[in-house]
Write a protein that holds these residues in place. Structure first.
Motif, PDB file in Angstrom:
ATOM      1  N   ARG A 292      76.625 -66.457 -26.270  1.00 50.12           N
ATOM      2  CA  ARG A 292      76.192 -65.112 -26.261  1.00 50.12           C
ATOM      3  C   ARG A 292      74.605 -64.792 -26.183  1.00 50.12           C
ATOM      4  N   ILE A 293      73.949 -65.865 -26.633  1.00 54.52           N
ATOM      5  CA  ILE A 293      72.520 -65.874 -26.741  1.00 54.52           C
ATOM      6  C   ILE A 293      72.157 -67.140 -25.735  1.00 54.52           C
ATOM      7  N   PHE A 294      70.944 -66.441 -24.820  1.00 59.04           N
ATOM      8  CA  PHE A 294      70.726 -67.343 -23.812  1.00 59.04           C
ATOM      9  C   PHE A 294      69.192 -67.734 -23.975  1.00 59.04           C
ATOM     10  N   PRO A 295      68.730 -68.883 -24.302  1.00 57.04           N
ATOM     11  CA  PRO A 295      67.309 -69.038 -24.663  1.00 57.04           C
ATOM     12  C   PRO A 295      66.749 -69.412 -23.152  1.00 57.04           C
ATOM     13  N   THR A 296      65.575 -68.752 -22.797  1.00 57.06           N
ATOM     14  CA  THR A 296      65.299 -69.487 -21.293  1.00 57.06           C
ATOM     15  C   THR A 296      63.849 -69.740 -21.386  1.00 57.06           C
ATOM     16  N   ARG A 297      63.418 -70.591 -20.624  1.00 58.82           N
ATOM     17  CA  ARG A 297      62.085 -71.025 -20.644  1.00 58.82           C
ATOM     18  C   ARG A 297      61.095 -70.179 -19.928  1.00 58.82           C
TER      19      ARG A 297
ATOM     20  N   TYR B 215      62.520 -66.919 -24.255  1.00 58.33           N
ATOM     21  CA  TYR B 215      63.098 -65.694 -24.552  1.00 58.33           C
ATOM     22  C   TYR B 215      64.499 -66.151 -25.212  1.00 58.33           C
ATOM     23  N   GLU B 216      64.952 -65.109 -26.075  1.00 57.23           N
ATOM     24  CA  GLU B 216      66.420 -65.490 -26.952  1.00 57.23           C
ATOM     25  C   GLU B 216      67.193 -64.363 -26.282  1.00 57.23           C
ATOM     26  N   ASN B 217      67.599 -64.344 -25.159  1.00 57.22           N
ATOM     27  CA  ASN B 217      68.146 -63.239 -24.538  1.00 57.22           C
ATOM     28  C   ASN B 217      69.740 -62.803 -24.864  1.00 57.22           C
ATOM     29  N   THR B 218      70.117 -61.693 -24.721  1.00 58.01           N
ATOM     30  CA  THR B 218      71.587 -61.343 -24.963  1.00 58.01           C
ATOM     31  C   THR B 218      71.981 -60.974 -23.610  1.00 58.01           C
ATOM     32  N   SER B 219      73.184 -60.507 -23.382  1.00 57.69           N
ATOM     33  CA  SER B 219      73.472 -60.647 -22.102  1.00 57.69           C
ATOM     34  C   SER B 219      72.723 -59.464 -21.164  1.00 57.69           C
ATOM     35  N   ASN B 220      72.507 -58.424 -21.826  1.00 58.62           N
ATOM     36  CA  ASN B 220      71.722 -57.515 -21.154  1.00 58.62           C
ATOM     37  C   ASN B 220      70.423 -56.906 -21.651  1.00 58.62           C
ATOM     38  N   GLY B 221      70.083 -57.614 -22.683  1.00 52.53           N
ATOM     39  CA  GLY B 221      68.568 -57.428 -23.187  1.00 52.53           C
ATOM     40  C   GLY B 221      68.780 -56.371 -24.471  1.00 52.53           C
ATOM     41  N   ASP B 222      69.818 -56.142 -24.861  1.00 50.66           N
ATOM     42  CA  ASP B 222      69.859 -55.256 -26.210  1.00 50.66           C
ATOM     43  C   ASP B 222      69.883 -56.229 -27.306  1.00 50.66           C
TER      44      ASP B 222
ATOM     45  N   ALA C 198      75.914 -54.236 -31.367  1.00 50.21           N
ATOM     46  CA  ALA C 198      76.989 -54.722 -31.982  1.00 50.21           C
ATOM     47  C   ALA C 198      77.441 -56.055 -31.252  1.00 50.21           C
ATOM     48  N   LEU C 199      78.066 -56.923 -32.060  1.00 52.77           N
ATOM     49  CA  LEU C 199      78.472 -58.206 -31.112  1.00 52.77           C
ATOM     50  C   LEU C 199      79.530 -58.042 -30.139  1.00 52.77           C
ATOM     51  N   ALA C 200      80.248 -56.975 -30.543  1.00 52.99           N
ATOM     52  CA  ALA C 200      81.174 -56.624 -29.164  1.00 52.99           C
ATOM     53  C   ALA C 200      80.626 -56.357 -27.830  1.00 52.99           C
ATOM     54  N   THR C 201      79.374 -55.795 -27.871  1.00 52.47           N
ATOM     55  CA  THR C 201      78.852 -55.399 -26.660  1.00 52.47           C
ATOM     56  C   THR C 201      78.033 -56.752 -25.911  1.00 52.47           C
ATOM     57  N   LYS C 202      77.963 -57.833 -26.661  1.00 53.58           N
ATOM     58  CA  LYS C 202      77.420 -59.048 -26.211  1.00 53.58           C
ATOM     59  C   LYS C 202      78.339 -59.892 -25.203  1.00 53.58           C
ATOM     60  N   ALA C 203      78.052 -59.836 -24.180  1.00 52.84           N
ATOM     61  CA  ALA C 203      78.721 -60.433 -23.210  1.00 52.84           C
ATOM     62  C   ALA C 203      78.313 -61.991 -23.033  1.00 52.84           C
ATOM     63  N   THR C 204      79.282 -62.888 -22.109  1.00 56.90           N
ATOM     64  CA  THR C 204      78.978 -64.056 -22.033  1.00 56.90           C
ATOM     65  C   THR C 204      78.368 -64.530 -20.517  1.00 56.90           C
ATOM     66  N   GLN C 205      78.259 -63.482 -19.873  1.00 55.50           N
ATOM     67  CA  GLN C 205      77.463 -63.647 -18.519  1.00 55.50           C
ATOM     68  C   GLN C 205      76.314 -62.550 -18.660  1.00 55.50           C
TER      69      GLN C 205
END
Ligand SMILES: Cc1cc2nc3c(=O)[nH]c(=O)nc-3n(C[C@H](O)[C@H](O)[C@H](O)COP(=O)(O)OP(=O)(O)OC[C@H]3O[C@@H](n4cnc5c(N)ncnc54)[C@H](O)[C@@H]3O)c2cc1C
Length: 383
Positions: A217-222, A315-322, A370-377
């Motif tokens: 659920r956290i997407f670290p990108t270069r 960046y330490e992204n969530t699925s949508n940036g929230d 919320a954690l519930a709004t954090k998707a895996t895509q």
């Protein structure tokens, strides 16, 4: 050291340091633990500079948080005597029919934030050193600008320690999750530290600490950053001649020459997924060629100027940036604060205020965090 704390905050990036400061201001006994040091060179907060701007299209919560945060940053710097905010102005550049700029206009107006629109011809008159191809209009936020990021976090940690926060260098182990509350955390030096609450503000490391819950659920990108030298005797690329700028359709942003470090430029598009401990901190050949091309096109007078500095961050992204600011789903005294998603730095003070109030039961959870709004895509909607 006290045998137990009210709250232990893990991570002294911009989020953790402001959370610790806010908890201490509310009378809590706080320990701030950090594996390396405040805003160190591998942390997401570790850059020299970060933009603070108010425009967020229709996402008004971030506009209000940014406005609140800028006020608090200024108060912090006034108290420390070192001004780490530079009011460069922030110029948004968009092509035809840009709904985001129109939405920003509505929200900025509603919140009393000063801004001006410029048509293409006016932009060309004001900033002849820039090539505005495919740009139809610009929105300038004259009161916004740049925070000197790394030093601003150090100033926050110093302020926190003056308010009684205890700061310690230590790496915290992943907590065991087969319980209903966490009695203590353990450091890699086998020290056990107990507290009533634990806040994990570990930025891109959150997924490594909580692999089952946050690993996907956290997407670290270069993200690569370049600084271009300016020609000798030429002030056209420094403030006030050039503001901080964002070419929306190019998804590229940058800053004028501040403290004589050169023109900063970076892509806002997400790079490859990385591990913050091991990714190379050297810029790529592809990224360097892209930066040269972009600068030659948008700032033709810099086409042959050398690159004088580079950085590689993540960046330490969530699925949508929230953001993710929420309680652990099983451990009732464990909290997450992260998911800054490439835009979190400016919001440090508001994140601190909200998280402290949340832990103390004085604020309601914000559904967007919320954690519930954090998707895996990934499907980015917040910029
Ligand atoms: C290139 C780039 C440009 C950006 N530009 C902007 C911008 O212009 N404006 C803006 O607002 N935002 C911007 N951002 C985003 C912003 O910088 C981040 O969202 C923000 O800094 C994240 O802060 P953080 O405290 O969550 O994470 P971090 O700064 O990474 O802090 C997390 C800390 O936790 C510590 N930690 C991790 N695990 C452990 C452990 N087990 N034990 C102890 N400590 C641990 C780490 O050492 C680290 O210091 C940008 C980010 C990048 C990379």
């Amino acid at each position: 050291m006290p045998s137990t704390f009210d709250t232990v905050v893990i991570g002294a990036g911009v989020f953790g340091s402001w959370i610790a400061l806010d908890l201490a201001k509310r009378g809590q006994c706080v320990l701030l633990l950090e594996a390396y040091g405040p805003a160190h060179s591998r942390a997401s907060s570790g850059g020299e500079s970060r933009i603070i701007r108010m425009s967020y299209g229709p996402d008004e919560i971030y506009t209000r948080w940014s406005q609140n945060s800028l006020r608090q940053w200024k108060e912090l710097f006034a108290a420390t005597g070192e001004n780490l905010f530079h009011r460069t102005g922030v110029l948004w550049l968009s092509s035809e029919n840009d709904a985001t700029l129109s939405a920003s206009h509505t929200v900025l107006s509603r919140n009393g934030i000063h801004h001006q629109f410029f048509e293409r011809s006016e932009l060309e008159r004001l900033y002849p050193q820039v090539n505005f191809d495919h740009v139809s209009r610009g929105l300038l936020e004259p009161e916004s600008g740049v925070l000197f990021a790394r030093r601003a976090v150090a100033a926050t940690v110093q302020a926190a320690t003056r308010h009684g926060v205890r700061f310690q260098i230590a790496q915290v182990q992943s907590p065991r999750e087969s319980q209903t509350a966490l009695p203590f955390i353990e450091t890699s030096a086998a020290e056990r530290i107990s507290a009533s609450n634990f806040v994990f503000a570990c930025g891109p490391w959150l997924g490594k600490l909580f692999p089952e819950i946050l690993g996907s659920r956290i997407f670290p990108t270069r993200q690569e950053v370049f600084f271009f030298a300016t020609p000798p005797g030429d002030t056209r690329f420094a403030p006030p001649a050039l503001p901080t700028w964002l070419f929306q359709s190019d998804e590229v942003y940058g800053m004028p020459d501040l403290e004589s470090r050169g023109l900063k430029i970076a892509r806002d598009t997400h790079g490859a997924l990385i591990d913050p401990d091991t990714q190379s901190r050297l810029v790529s050949t592809e990224g360097t060629a892209w930066a040269r091309d972009f600068v030659a096109r948008r700032f033709p007078a810099l086409a042959h100027c050398p690159i004088v500095e580079t950085r590689v961050c993540q960046y330490e992204n969530t699925s949508n940036g929230d953001f993710l600011i929420a309680r652990h789903p099983e451990l009732s005294n464990v909290w997450f604060a992260g998911g800054g998603s490439g835009h979190g730095f400016k919001h440090g003070p508001a994140v601190g205020e909200h998280t402290a109030a949340l832990i103390l039961g004085e604020a309601a959870p914000e559904p967007r965090f919320a954690l519930a709004t954090k998707a895996t895509q990934q499907n980015r909607t917040v910029h």
